[in-house]
Write an enzyme that holds these catalytic residues in place. Structure first.
Site, PDB file in Angstrom:
ATOM      1  N   ARG A 172       0.945  -1.317   0.122  1.00 36.16           N
ATOM      2  CA  ARG A 172       0.012   0.000  -0.217  1.00 36.16           C
ATOM      3  C   ARG A 172       0.907   1.223  -0.020  1.00 36.16           C
ATOM      4  NH1 ARG A 172      -5.220   0.221   2.528  1.00 36.16           N
ATOM      5  NH2 ARG A 172      -4.443   1.807   3.720  1.00 36.16           N
ATOM      6  N   ARG A 176       9.452   6.154  -3.364  1.00 35.88           N
ATOM      7  CA  ARG A 176       9.886   6.974  -4.406  1.00 35.88           C
ATOM      8  C   ARG A 176      11.090   7.567  -4.430  1.00 35.88           C
ATOM      9  NH1 ARG A 176       5.213  10.511  -2.377  1.00 35.88           N
ATOM     10  NH2 ARG A 176       3.295   9.461  -3.300  1.00 35.88           N
ATOM     11  N   ARG A 249      -8.387  -6.659  13.688  1.00 35.28           N
ATOM     12  CA  ARG A 249      -7.548  -5.724  14.563  1.00 35.28           C
ATOM     13  C   ARG A 249      -8.453  -4.677  15.009  1.00 35.28           C
ATOM     14  NH1 ARG A 249      -3.596  -7.355  17.433  1.00 35.28           N
ATOM     15  NH2 ARG A 249      -2.430  -5.575  17.524  1.00 35.28           N
ATOM     16  N   ARG A 280       0.635   5.495  16.630  1.00 40.99           N
ATOM     17  CA  ARG A 280       0.933   7.065  16.258  1.00 40.99           C
ATOM     18  C   ARG A 280       0.165   8.131  17.039  1.00 40.99           C
ATOM     19  NH1 ARG A 280      -2.169   5.614  10.353  1.00 40.99           N
ATOM     20  NH2 ARG A 280      -3.895   4.600  11.332  1.00 40.99           N
ATOM     21  N   GLU A 300      -2.924   6.422  19.548  1.00 43.27           N
ATOM     22  CA  GLU A 300      -3.570   5.152  18.794  1.00 43.27           C
ATOM     23  C   GLU A 300      -2.873   3.901  19.190  1.00 43.27           C
ATOM     24  OE1 GLU A 300      -4.736   5.718  14.590  1.00 43.27           O
ATOM     25  OE2 GLU A 300      -4.630   3.527  14.307  1.00 43.27           O
ATOM     26  N   TYR A 348      -9.780  -4.933   3.286  1.00 38.98           N
ATOM     27  CA  TYR A 348      -9.124  -3.544   3.885  1.00 38.98           C
ATOM     28  C   TYR A 348      -9.487  -2.484   2.921  1.00 38.98           C
ATOM     29  CZ  TYR A 348      -4.925  -1.564   5.745  1.00 38.98           C
ATOM     30  OH  TYR A 348      -4.159  -0.717   6.460  1.00 38.98           O
ATOM     31  N   ASP A 350     -10.211   1.392   1.277  1.00 43.60           N
ATOM     32  CA  ASP A 350     -10.338   2.500   1.783  1.00 43.60           C
ATOM     33  C   ASP A 350     -11.752   3.228   1.337  1.00 43.60           C
ATOM     34  OD1 ASP A 350      -7.765   3.134   2.787  1.00 43.60           O
ATOM     35  OD2 ASP A 350      -6.647   3.067   0.855  1.00 43.60           O
TER      36      ASP A 350
HETATM   37  P1  FAD Z   1     -17.922   1.312   8.509  1.00 42.34           P
HETATM   38  O1  FAD Z   1     -17.632   2.680   8.682  1.00 42.34           O
HETATM   39  O2  FAD Z   1     -17.585   0.430   9.672  1.00 42.34           O
HETATM   40  O3  FAD Z   1     -19.716   1.414   8.885  1.00 42.34           O
HETATM   41  C1  FAD Z   1     -20.373   0.234   9.123  1.00 42.34           C
HETATM   42  C2  FAD Z   1     -21.687   0.787   9.855  1.00 42.34           C
HETATM   43  O4  FAD Z   1     -22.379  -0.240  10.171  1.00 42.34           O
HETATM   44  C3  FAD Z   1     -21.177   1.248  11.578  1.00 42.34           C
HETATM   45  O5  FAD Z   1     -21.426   2.654  11.760  1.00 42.34           O
HETATM   46  C4  FAD Z   1     -21.602   0.070  12.425  1.00 42.34           C
HETATM   47  O6  FAD Z   1     -21.927   0.906  13.611  1.00 42.34           O
HETATM   48  C5  FAD Z   1     -22.928  -0.375  11.630  1.00 42.34           C
HETATM   49  N1  FAD Z   1     -23.303  -1.506  11.951  1.00 42.34           N
HETATM   50  C6  FAD Z   1     -22.639  -2.727  12.198  1.00 42.34           C
HETATM   51  N2  FAD Z   1     -23.273  -3.943  12.715  1.00 42.34           N
HETATM   52  C7  FAD Z   1     -24.658  -3.232  12.774  1.00 42.34           C
HETATM   53  C8  FAD Z   1     -25.696  -3.855  13.245  1.00 42.34           C
HETATM   54  N3  FAD Z   1     -25.972  -5.131  13.571  1.00 42.34           N
HETATM   55  N4  FAD Z   1     -26.946  -3.128  13.287  1.00 42.34           N
HETATM   56  C9  FAD Z   1     -26.781  -1.726  12.909  1.00 42.34           C
HETATM   57  N5  FAD Z   1     -25.703  -1.130  12.332  1.00 42.34           N
HETATM   58  C10 FAD Z   1     -24.610  -1.818  12.388  1.00 42.34           C
HETATM   59  N6  FAD Z   1      -9.784   5.020   4.505  1.00 42.34           N
HETATM   60  C11 FAD Z   1      -9.227   5.941   3.517  1.00 42.34           C
HETATM   61  O7  FAD Z   1      -9.730   6.145   2.425  1.00 42.34           O
HETATM   62  N7  FAD Z   1      -8.383   7.023   4.104  1.00 42.34           N
HETATM   63  C12 FAD Z   1      -7.867   6.879   5.414  1.00 42.34           C
HETATM   64  O8  FAD Z   1      -6.902   7.604   5.941  1.00 42.34           O
HETATM   65  C13 FAD Z   1      -8.340   5.825   6.251  1.00 42.34           C
HETATM   66  N8  FAD Z   1      -8.043   5.691   7.449  1.00 42.34           N
HETATM   67  C14 FAD Z   1      -8.435   4.686   8.475  1.00 42.34           C
HETATM   68  C15 FAD Z   1      -8.104   4.556   9.744  1.00 42.34           C
HETATM   69  C16 FAD Z   1      -8.690   3.796  10.402  1.00 42.34           C
HETATM   70  C17 FAD Z   1      -8.175   3.579  11.816  1.00 42.34           C
HETATM   71  C18 FAD Z   1      -9.611   2.869  10.030  1.00 42.34           C
HETATM   72  C19 FAD Z   1     -10.004   1.756  10.771  1.00 42.34           C
HETATM   73  C20 FAD Z   1     -10.198   3.018   8.598  1.00 42.34           C
HETATM   74  C21 FAD Z   1      -9.427   3.948   7.801  1.00 42.34           C
HETATM   75  N9  FAD Z   1     -10.011   3.965   6.456  1.00 42.34           N
HETATM   76  C22 FAD Z   1      -9.365   4.995   5.520  1.00 42.34           C
HETATM   77  C23 FAD Z   1     -11.057   3.095   6.000  1.00 42.34           C
HETATM   78  C24 FAD Z   1     -12.422   3.703   5.942  1.00 42.34           C
HETATM   79  O9  FAD Z   1     -12.717   3.759   7.490  1.00 42.34           O
HETATM   80  C25 FAD Z   1     -13.420   2.739   5.540  1.00 42.34           C
HETATM   81  O10 FAD Z   1     -13.173   2.557   4.176  1.00 42.34           O
HETATM   82  C26 FAD Z   1     -14.913   3.033   5.493  1.00 42.34           C
HETATM   83  O11 FAD Z   1     -15.261   3.741   6.718  1.00 42.34           O
HETATM   84  C27 FAD Z   1     -15.608   1.902   5.275  1.00 42.34           C
HETATM   85  O12 FAD Z   1     -17.027   2.320   5.387  1.00 42.34           O
HETATM   86  P2  FAD Z   1     -18.215   0.966   5.704  1.00 42.34           P
HETATM   87  O13 FAD Z   1     -19.492   1.677   5.588  1.00 42.34           O
HETATM   88  O14 FAD Z   1     -17.729  -0.229   5.167  1.00 42.34           O
HETATM   89  O15 FAD Z   1     -17.832   0.701   7.128  1.00 42.34           O
HETATM   90  N1  UDP Z   2       3.787   1.054   7.807  1.00 43.25           N
HETATM   91  C1  UDP Z   2       4.938   0.958   8.574  1.00 43.25           C
HETATM   92  N2  UDP Z   2       5.561   1.863   9.064  1.00 43.25           N
HETATM   93  C2  UDP Z   2       4.864   3.303   8.822  1.00 43.25           C
HETATM   94  C3  UDP Z   2       3.636   3.416   8.343  1.00 43.25           C
HETATM   95  C4  UDP Z   2       3.012   2.244   7.816  1.00 43.25           C
HETATM   96  O1  UDP Z   2       5.515  -0.169   8.455  1.00 43.25           O
HETATM   97  O2  UDP Z   2       5.373   4.392   9.455  1.00 43.25           O
HETATM   98  C5  UDP Z   2       3.060  -0.235   7.244  1.00 43.25           C
HETATM   99  C6  UDP Z   2       2.201  -1.138   8.158  1.00 43.25           C
HETATM  100  O3  UDP Z   2       2.490  -2.323   8.226  1.00 43.25           O
HETATM  101  C7  UDP Z   2       0.915  -0.676   7.975  1.00 43.25           C
HETATM  102  C8  UDP Z   2       0.980  -0.626   6.299  1.00 43.25           C
HETATM  103  O4  UDP Z   2       2.444   0.103   6.131  1.00 43.25           O
HETATM  104  O5  UDP Z   2       0.025  -1.457   8.269  1.00 43.25           O
HETATM  105  C9  UDP Z   2       0.091   0.406   5.564  1.00 43.25           C
HETATM  106  O6  UDP Z   2       0.110   1.528   6.149  1.00 43.25           O
HETATM  107  P1  UDP Z   2      -1.200   2.459   6.057  1.00 43.25           P
HETATM  108  O7  UDP Z   2      -0.658   3.882   6.529  1.00 43.25           O
HETATM  109  O8  UDP Z   2      -1.586   2.520   4.705  1.00 43.25           O
HETATM  110  O9  UDP Z   2      -2.188   2.055   7.255  1.00 43.25           O
HETATM  111  P2  UDP Z   2      -3.610   2.601   7.601  1.00 43.25           P
HETATM  112  O10 UDP Z   2      -3.820   3.850   7.437  1.00 43.25           O
HETATM  113  O11 UDP Z   2      -4.521   1.604   6.968  1.00 43.25           O
HETATM  114  O12 UDP Z   2      -3.492   2.103   9.073  1.00 43.25           O
END
Ligand code: FAD
Ligand code: UDP
Length: 368
Positions: A172, A176, A249, A280, A300, A348, A350
């Site tokens: 991911r 560069r 996780r 982080r 986090e 996984y 985005d």
């Molecule tokens: P979710 O956002 O998980 O929504 C699912 C919803 O369903 C939740 O609100 C939950 O409460 C509800 N639900 C589940 N079960 C039930 C039930 N039984 N009854 C009623 N409601 C229910 N993506 C990026 O593009 N850029 C980023 O920088 C980025 N950073 C991230 C950082 C973290 C820590 C995480 C965890 C994810 C990150 N993502 C990022 C990914 C992004 O969060 C997801 O792609 C997106 O939110 C997924 O949307 P979703 O609707 O599939 O899931």
């Molecule tokens: N990663 C790493 N060092 C860093 C940042 C990321 O080793 O400083 C690795 C780590 O395994 C992570 C993966 O790169 O799970 C993807 O990183 P990303 O920032 O895309 O993760 P997310 O934002 O989804 O948590």
């Protein structure tokens, strides 16, 4: 005729986009979410006039014009560019791995010198076909970067040895040979001006939404009121975990308000050593170039998911992918349930992947 065309379980990005597009096609939708707010993991909580990314830092990025135009038609995005900094035992390095990182680490000045360093380290490690994350990382960026910037962070993040993780996780990250600290390669990126809740207010405008409502609290009733269900929760839970539980996780955030205007000078600082217990620190105001008097930071922590915690990251290893396939076979045979999103598809994804999936969904696709 039933009361609704679609019952949408989950007011996260998948559910909200689905509801928006279905409504635009004239369908009657009910959205439910067990949480007390919409937005899923993108939800922002307002603390000290700062939009705090309550479930983790979210930066929108995409190279898909349709996706970018779609989200921009709903709200304005700012020009934030993610350029996280890695902190290894007090020394700072730019991410993603680029000429600034190579220079700080080795003193190299030209791309050719950096390539040579990596080539040497790759050859010393003797890897030809990378079989896991460790081998993939060393063959991409060499053993120094692996030891300093990858190993500790990844093992904290995933709770597993890098030798036991799939190579795909590290692919991911861009590598560069230019002096460019932009974490993403995509054509467009940004944060909604005023936070992600604005996007959800727009997506769910005029759509009946019941918050604090768990589908499993009255499944029979919910199944009876709509022609089809769109399920965005965990797929194994939908099937009563009949083949066993998928692993996730989870992340936990320790959020504090600090009496300073600027704590770390960047939105995201990764702690890449093994000893610091968190992965982080997010300083939320920097996502929107805030100049409030105070600041809000979140440390986090990553840990194994248990039934009472939020499932965040699917762990796509062999065991889980095989198990997921069994659930997927069941899901594919459903005629009145649509499974979508990170939890229901155990991917996984985005945010841009989610929007793209919904825009392309056969039941919603428009030809315009
Ligand atoms: P979710 O956002 O998980 O929504 C699912 C919803 O369903 C939740 O609100 C939950 O409460 C509800 N639900 C589940 N079960 C039930 C039930 N039984 N009854 C009623 N409601 C229910 N993506 C990026 O593009 N850029 C980023 O920088 C980025 N950073 C991230 C950082 C973290 C820590 C995480 C965890 C994810 C990150 N993502 C990022 C990914 C992004 O969060 C997801 O792609 C997106 O939110 C997924 O949307 P979703 O609707 O599939 O899931
Ligand atoms: N990663 C790493 N060092 C860093 C940042 C990321 O080793 O400083 C690795 C780590 O395994 C992570 C993966 O790169 O799970 C993807 O990183 P990303 O920032 O895309 O993760 P997310 O934002 O989804 O948590």
């Amino acid at each position: 005729m039933k009361q609704y065309d679609y019952l949408i379980v989950g007011a996260g990005l998948y559910g909200a986009c689905f509801a928006y597009l279905a409504k635009r096609k004239g369908h009657r939708c009910l959205v439910i979410d067990k949480r007390g707010h919409s937005g899923g993991n993108m939800y922002c909580e307002n603390i000290e006039s700062i939009n705090v990314h309550k479930y983790g830092a979210h930066i929108f990025h995409t190279s898909n014009r349709k996706v970018w135009e779609f989200v921009n038609s709903l709200c304005e995005f700012n020009n934030y560019i993610n350029s996280p900094v890695a902190n290894y035992k007090g020394k700072l390095y730019n991410l993603p791995f680029n000429m600034n990182t190579f220079h700080a680490l080795w003193g190299v000045v030209t791309p050719e010198q950096a390539r040579e360093k990596i080539r040497e380290q790759r050859e010393r490690a003797g890897i030809s076909e990378p079989r896991n994350l460790e081998e993939q990382a060393i063959s991409l960026v060499g053993s120094d970067i692996y030891e300093i910037l990858i190993k500790g962070y990844t093992e904290k993040q995933w709770g597993r040895k890098c030798t036991e993780l799939p190579a795909s996780i590290i692919k991911r990250l861009p590598v560069r040979f230019t002096f460019d600290n932009n974490y993403f390669n995509d054509l467009w990126q940004g944060i909604p001006t005023g936070g992600y809740n604005r996007l959800f207010d727009k997506l769910l405008e005029g759509i009946e939404t019941r918050l604090g409502t768990d589908y499993f609290s009255d499944r029979q009733y919910f199944d009876s009121i709509a022609e089809k269900t769109v399920f965005t929760g965990p797929v194994d839970q939908f099937y009563g975990y009949r083949f066993g539980k998928l692993e996730y996780r989870t992340v936990r955030f320790e959020t504090s308000v600090l009496d300073t205007g600027n704590y770390q000078g960047v939105a995201v600082m990764n702690y890449t050593d093994a000893e610091t217990p968190y992965t982080r620190i997010i300083e939320h105001k920097h996502f929107e170039f805030g100049n409030q008097e105070k600041t809000v930071i979140s440390k986090e922590y990553s840990s194994e998911w248990k039934s009472d915690s939020e499932p965040y990251y699917p762990i796509n290893n062999e065991r889980n992918n095989c198990l997921y396939q069994k659930y997927k076979d069941l899901a594919d045979s459903e005629t009145s349930v649509i499974f979508g999103g990170r939890l229901a598809e155990y991917r996984y994804y985005d945010m841009h992947n989610i929007v793209e999936k919904v825009l392309e969904h056969p039941e919603l696709k428009t030809t315009e």
